[in-house]
Scaffold this motif. Sequence first.
Motif, PDB file in Angstrom:
ATOM      1  N   VAL A   1       5.936 101.145   8.393  1.00 12.40           N
ATOM      2  CA  VAL A   1       5.631  99.731   8.649  1.00 12.40           C
ATOM      3  C   VAL A   1       5.482  98.999   7.321  1.00 12.40           C
ATOM      4  N   VAL A   2       6.045  97.775   7.246  1.00 15.19           N
ATOM      5  CA  VAL A   2       5.895  96.966   6.043  1.00 15.19           C
ATOM      6  C   VAL A   2       5.584  95.528   6.451  1.00 15.19           C
ATOM      7  N   LEU A   3       4.646  94.883   5.746  1.00 16.35           N
ATOM      8  CA  LEU A   3       4.227  93.514   6.045  1.00 16.35           C
ATOM      9  C   LEU A   3       4.838  92.546   5.037  1.00 16.35           C
ATOM     10  N   VAL A   4       5.298  91.386   5.538  1.00 15.09           N
ATOM     11  CA  VAL A   4       5.872  90.370   4.652  1.00 15.09           C
ATOM     12  C   VAL A   4       5.274  89.005   4.963  1.00 15.09           C
ATOM     13  N   GLY A   5       5.370  88.093   3.992  1.00 14.22           N
ATOM     14  CA  GLY A   5       4.907  86.720   4.173  1.00 14.22           C
ATOM     15  C   GLY A   5       3.431  86.638   4.468  1.00 14.22           C
ATOM     16  N   ASP A   6       3.048  85.703   5.357  1.00 21.49           N
ATOM     17  CA  ASP A   6       1.638  85.494   5.687  1.00 21.49           C
ATOM     18  C   ASP A   6       1.019  86.692   6.403  1.00 21.49           C
ATOM     19  N   ALA A   7       1.831  87.549   6.988  1.00 19.26           N
ATOM     20  CA  ALA A   7       1.283  88.758   7.612  1.00 19.26           C
ATOM     21  C   ALA A   7       0.648  89.658   6.562  1.00 19.26           C
ATOM     22  N   PHE A   8       1.125  89.550   5.313  1.00 21.07           N
ATOM     23  CA  PHE A   8       0.571  90.342   4.219  1.00 21.07           C
ATOM     24  C   PHE A   8      -0.591  89.617   3.538  1.00 21.07           C
ATOM     25  N   ALA A   9      -0.376  88.349   3.187  1.00 22.39           N
ATOM     26  CA  ALA A   9      -1.428  87.555   2.541  1.00 22.39           C
ATOM     27  C   ALA A   9      -1.035  86.091   2.604  1.00 22.39           C
ATOM     28  N   THR A  10      -2.022  85.218   2.741  1.00 20.76           N
ATOM     29  CA  THR A  10      -1.737  83.786   2.782  1.00 20.76           C
ATOM     30  C   THR A  10      -1.706  83.205   1.380  1.00 20.76           C
ATOM     31  N   SER A  11      -1.125  82.012   1.294  1.00 21.03           N
ATOM     32  CA  SER A  11      -1.097  81.265   0.043  1.00 21.03           C
ATOM     33  C   SER A  11      -1.533  79.835   0.325  1.00 21.03           C
ATOM     34  N   CYS A  12      -1.759  79.064  -0.723  1.00 16.34           N
ATOM     35  CA  CYS A  12      -2.242  77.701  -0.562  1.00 16.34           C
ATOM     36  C   CYS A  12      -1.062  76.731  -0.547  1.00 16.34           C
ATOM     37  N   PRO A  13      -0.879  75.948   0.528  1.00 23.52           N
ATOM     38  CA  PRO A  13       0.225  74.981   0.570  1.00 23.52           C
ATOM     39  C   PRO A  13       0.162  73.950  -0.549  1.00 23.52           C
ATOM     40  N   ALA A  14      -1.046  73.587  -0.993  1.00 31.48           N
ATOM     41  CA  ALA A  14      -1.171  72.605  -2.073  1.00 31.48           C
ATOM     42  C   ALA A  14      -0.497  73.103  -3.342  1.00 31.48           C
ATOM     43  N   ALA A  15      -0.546  74.416  -3.567  1.00 28.99           N
ATOM     44  CA  ALA A  15       0.089  75.001  -4.753  1.00 28.99           C
ATOM     45  C   ALA A  15       1.595  75.139  -4.586  1.00 28.99           C
ATOM     46  N   GLY A  16       2.089  74.964  -3.368  1.00 23.11           N
ATOM     47  CA  GLY A  16       3.523  74.979  -3.127  1.00 23.11           C
ATOM     48  C   GLY A  16       4.181  76.330  -3.268  1.00 23.11           C
ATOM     49  N   THR A  17       3.435  77.415  -3.011  1.00 23.54           N
ATOM     50  CA  THR A  17       3.995  78.753  -3.231  1.00 23.54           C
ATOM     51  C   THR A  17       4.183  79.549  -1.948  1.00 23.54           C
ATOM     52  N   GLY A  18       3.861  78.970  -0.789  1.00 23.67           N
ATOM     53  CA  GLY A  18       3.942  79.733   0.451  1.00 23.67           C
ATOM     54  C   GLY A  18       5.339  80.191   0.786  1.00 23.67           C
ATOM     55  N   ALA A  19       6.288  79.252   0.793  1.00 24.65           N
ATOM     56  CA  ALA A  19       7.681  79.613   1.106  1.00 24.65           C
ATOM     57  C   ALA A  19       8.246  80.528   0.030  1.00 24.65           C
TER      58      ALA A  19
ATOM     59  N   SER B   1       1.099  83.121  -7.112  1.00 23.10           N
ATOM     60  CA  SER B   1       0.627  82.350  -5.968  1.00 23.10           C
ATOM     61  C   SER B   1      -0.894  82.244  -5.962  1.00 23.10           C
ATOM     62  N   SER B   2      -1.569  83.350  -6.229  1.00 25.71           N
ATOM     63  CA  SER B   2      -3.028  83.340  -6.251  1.00 25.71           C
ATOM     64  C   SER B   2      -3.568  82.483  -7.399  1.00 25.71           C
ATOM     65  N   GLU B   3      -2.985  82.631  -8.573  1.00 29.25           N
ATOM     66  CA  GLU B   3      -3.429  81.861  -9.735  1.00 29.25           C
ATOM     67  C   GLU B   3      -3.245  80.358  -9.506  1.00 29.25           C
ATOM     68  N   LYS B   4      -2.105  79.977  -8.920  1.00 30.78           N
ATOM     69  CA  LYS B   4      -1.849  78.562  -8.649  1.00 30.78           C
ATOM     70  C   LYS B   4      -2.837  78.013  -7.621  1.00 30.78           C
ATOM     71  N   ALA B   5      -3.164  78.813  -6.613  1.00 35.39           N
ATOM     72  CA  ALA B   5      -4.070  78.356  -5.563  1.00 35.39           C
ATOM     73  C   ALA B   5      -5.438  77.996  -6.131  1.00 35.39           C
ATOM     74  N   PHE B   6      -6.006  78.901  -6.919  1.00 37.82           N
ATOM     75  CA  PHE B   6      -7.331  78.656  -7.471  1.00 37.82           C
ATOM     76  C   PHE B   6      -7.268  77.717  -8.678  1.00 37.82           C
ATOM     77  N   GLY B   7      -6.179  77.775  -9.427  1.00 40.18           N
ATOM     78  CA  GLY B   7      -6.038  76.916 -10.598  1.00 40.18           C
ATOM     79  C   GLY B   7      -5.942  75.448 -10.235  1.00 40.18           C
ATOM     80  N   LEU B   8      -5.160  75.114  -9.207  1.00 39.63           N
ATOM     81  CA  LEU B   8      -5.018  73.714  -8.822  1.00 39.63           C
ATOM     82  C   LEU B   8      -6.320  73.170  -8.243  1.00 39.63           C
ATOM     83  N   ARG B   9      -7.017  74.005  -7.493  1.00 40.24           N
ATOM     84  CA  ARG B   9      -8.304  73.558  -6.941  1.00 40.24           C
ATOM     85  C   ARG B   9      -9.280  73.232  -8.074  1.00 40.24           C
ATOM     86  N   ALA B  10      -9.367  74.117  -9.061  1.00 38.34           N
ATOM     87  CA  ALA B  10     -10.273  73.877 -10.188  1.00 38.34           C
ATOM     88  C   ALA B  10      -9.838  72.659 -10.994  1.00 38.34           C
ATOM     89  N   PHE B  11      -8.533  72.527 -11.199  1.00 31.67           N
ATOM     90  CA  PHE B  11      -8.001  71.386 -11.955  1.00 31.67           C
ATOM     91  C   PHE B  11      -8.354  70.065 -11.269  1.00 31.67           C
TER      92      PHE B  11
END
Length: 402
Positions: free
Chosen positions: A275-293, A338-348
């Motif tokens: 079994v292998v997980l892809v996309g949001d099934a594996f981990a979510t991203s922040c839409p504000a950071a624009g990295t989900g797709a 993706s993770s860095e952008k999510a938290f970085g944009l929020r802090a910025f």
Amino acid sequence: MREADVVIAGGGLAGSFAAAMLGRAGIGAAIVDPHTVYPEDFRCEKLDGVQMHTIGLTGLTDAVLRASTADRECWVARFGHVLEKRPGDQQGIMYDTLVNTARAEIPASVPFIHAKVMDIATGPERQTVKLSNGDEISARLVVVATGLNPNIREKLDITRDIISAGHSISIGFNAKPADPRGFPFPALTYFSESPTDKMAYITLFPVGSMMRANLFGYRHLHDPWLKKLREAPRETLYGIWPGLRALMGDFTVDGFVKIRPVDLYVTGGYRQQGVVLVGDAFATSCPAAGTGARKALVDVERLCNVHIPQWLKTPGMGEGKIAAFYDDPVKRACDDYSSEKAFGLRAFTLDTSAAGIARRWIKFGLHWGKGTMRSLMTPAPSTVVHDDEGNAPQLARGDRHF
């Protein structure tokens, strides 16, 4: 019992792209999803240049370009002033259109089974997938692309750990200009004027004949401001960003204001055989950071172009094989970004310290500098001017616009 090399559970963005890629590669795949046509869903609504590059690696570029709308040029602004007019590299496309476009590229050799995956029994060689219609499928590999739906993960004892509850809020609506000539910009990104706004930016971009607006910020779902935005979007938006009025002018909202809160979570116990997980099934991203797709597309590209063809060459589908995907350096780099952008944009966006204020002024100063340089280096448009007798045309230089 049906048989396949690969069963894809879920027919959203990741699942549909995976089915199209595997089918085109001649791999015996099947996809399972309850929706004959993917329904309207407020998720990714445009693709940037990096995401389009990844789509190029999937082989579906032409289909996506036909279904999407290029932004041509994007104005970057703050405090009512245009800082930069940069060449457009984005394609506007509604999420359901994107998914259904990918589905249309799935070869007829790939069965599309309209059902839900109810359970998966895993093993070192083959996996048994039980469906809601009573059918069962025996496969060497199951790709879990069920997005935010937790049912399959729970059946497999895969945990979900929220790392940032209510991380961001996404808002979408169609903006209709009062001016019949339309908005003055081809596309616009307008950034927050103050950390107290609790909003990062708004971006407006064409999708077909409409101008779509995406607004991202960091407010709680029950914040009264969101209710005001739904009831009076123009007045509420201009209330926090008065400078935006000079660029957008009067407008109305055509249709509904959609609001979607986002939690960031990661999974645990996912390194399992078969079994292998892809996309949001594996981990979510922040839409504000624009990295989900981007994250979902990179997952699918690496899995279908690199790992699945290698895995199927030899017997077995043990945990050691599956680990190669999760440890793929391209995937890991994308996940980290993706993770860095999510938290970085929020802090910025929210940082009220002197250092935070300075970082914002530096960022927008750089935008202004790039815009100025581009304006100076771009040749002014030329027009043909005739003399009074209509002879001997000469070139006249038009005004540069910044």
